[in-house]
Design an enzyme around this catalytic site. Sequence first.
Site, PDB file in Angstrom:
ATOM      1  N   SER A 157       2.835 -23.175  24.950  1.00  0.00           N
ATOM      2  CA  SER A 157       1.854 -22.429  25.735  1.00  0.00           C
ATOM      3  C   SER A 157       1.015 -21.542  24.812  1.00  0.00           C
ATOM      4  O   SER A 157       0.429 -22.038  23.842  1.00  0.00           O
ATOM      5  CB  SER A 157       2.584 -21.621  26.814  1.00  0.00           C
ATOM      6  OG  SER A 157       1.692 -21.065  27.741  1.00  0.00           O
ATOM      7  N   ASP A 323       2.693 -30.604  34.353  1.00  0.00           N
ATOM      8  CA  ASP A 323       2.142 -29.310  33.939  1.00  0.00           C
ATOM      9  C   ASP A 323       0.661 -29.283  34.304  1.00  0.00           C
ATOM     10  O   ASP A 323      -0.151 -29.983  33.708  1.00  0.00           O
ATOM     11  CB  ASP A 323       2.336 -29.143  32.432  1.00  0.00           C
ATOM     12  CG  ASP A 323       1.820 -27.802  31.907  1.00  0.00           C
ATOM     13  OD1 ASP A 323       1.236 -27.030  32.689  1.00  0.00           O
ATOM     14  OD2 ASP A 323       2.006 -27.544  30.702  1.00  0.00           O
ATOM     15  N   HIS A 356       4.720 -26.423  34.005  1.00  0.00           N
ATOM     16  CA  HIS A 356       4.465 -25.804  32.702  1.00  0.00           C
ATOM     17  C   HIS A 356       5.742 -25.254  32.069  1.00  0.00           C
ATOM     18  O   HIS A 356       5.919 -25.301  30.848  1.00  0.00           O
ATOM     19  CB  HIS A 356       3.439 -24.685  32.859  1.00  0.00           C
ATOM     20  CG  HIS A 356       3.026 -24.060  31.567  1.00  0.00           C
ATOM     21  ND1 HIS A 356       2.493 -24.794  30.521  1.00  0.00           N
ATOM     22  CD2 HIS A 356       3.088 -22.768  31.135  1.00  0.00           C
ATOM     23  CE1 HIS A 356       2.222 -23.978  29.505  1.00  0.00           C
ATOM     24  NE2 HIS A 356       2.583 -22.753  29.850  1.00  0.00           N
TER      25      HIS A 356
END
EC number: 2.3.1.46
Length: 379
Positions: A157, A323, A356
């Site tokens: 991320s 995601d 995610h």
Amino acid sequence: MPTVFPDDSVGLVSPQTLHFNEPLELTSGKSLAEYDLVIETYGELNATQSNAVLICHALSGHHHAAGYHSAEDRKPGWWDSCIGPGKPIDTRRFFVVALNNLGGCNGSSGPASINPATGKVYGADFPMVTVEDWVHSQARLADRLGIRQWAAVVGGSLGGMQALQWTISYPERVRHCLCIASAPKLSAQNIAFNEVARQAILSDPEFLGGYFQEQGVIPKRGLKLARMVGHITYLSDDAMGAKFGRVLKTEKLNYDLHSVEFQVESYLRYQGEEFSTRFDANTYLLMTKALDYFDPAAAHGDDLVRTLEGVEADFCLMSFTTDWRFSPARSREIVDALIAAKKNVSYLEIDAPQGHDAFLMPIPRYLQAFSGYMNRISV
């Protein structure tokens, strides 16, 4: 809480605080005259300093990535599934460094720290920091630790953005870059989600312009709402459906506006409440802005291929099918640019229902691929 730590755990770990007196010039034009970075390390640095791995954390992460601070800890560090003996980032081979970034709220200098110039909490006076600023501070950290080059810089991320920026800012200091569930810049939708979260905090009457600590209050309501919004985006519809569906928390519907009736409502409220007791509101604002500002191609005519022409690292990118915060298409943008720039890159899209947050999960295929790549790195 463990009484005996698993064989694949790094076990008990202790954070270290490193103080830096050299001023750090920031992207905003401001500077930090001095600052602290809190780190944890796992494994041993070899004689040639060739086995060091840097872990870059995401928005709400910190230095405690693996192991336990005490036998009473309920949970290990946030990436314990990936760091330890026999795990993808194998501490029998690698010397692993995890830190809390500048602007954080877990010991490194940030809005909740004391401003040495005033003797008061920084609050809203802490300067804006960017991904580039973090990488420059991490380079100074590497210098302090005697690490000339990282065997790998790894992150998911927002952490993946830092790993990517490392290869651009310090190409000669990174041999491998693992960029997981990330993107070359935020989409308009992602910026919009961040803005909604920020407005939840800014509109809390107890935020007080960012100087709430001076008044002994916390904008818990705003932080709670910000986390609830964020948490929805970290999970997939499939994951939420499987975990909660439309299951009721109450025996039956109450037909009023105030009851917590569905399990998913209860879960989000719990996550928001828990987060609001441990995270700093100003840090949340800074971290989301750092996400919004990240756009390394902007300095190269918005051409990502040109941006990556000077990198020297080999790359591994991984994404997850469900995601939607950082979709596989965003990882493929980086992969395509690296291929066009004639760089070495491996890519895997992993079928996983968790959304995610999958990059934090012990998903077998993910761990297998992660291990496979890390095992190829010579130290």
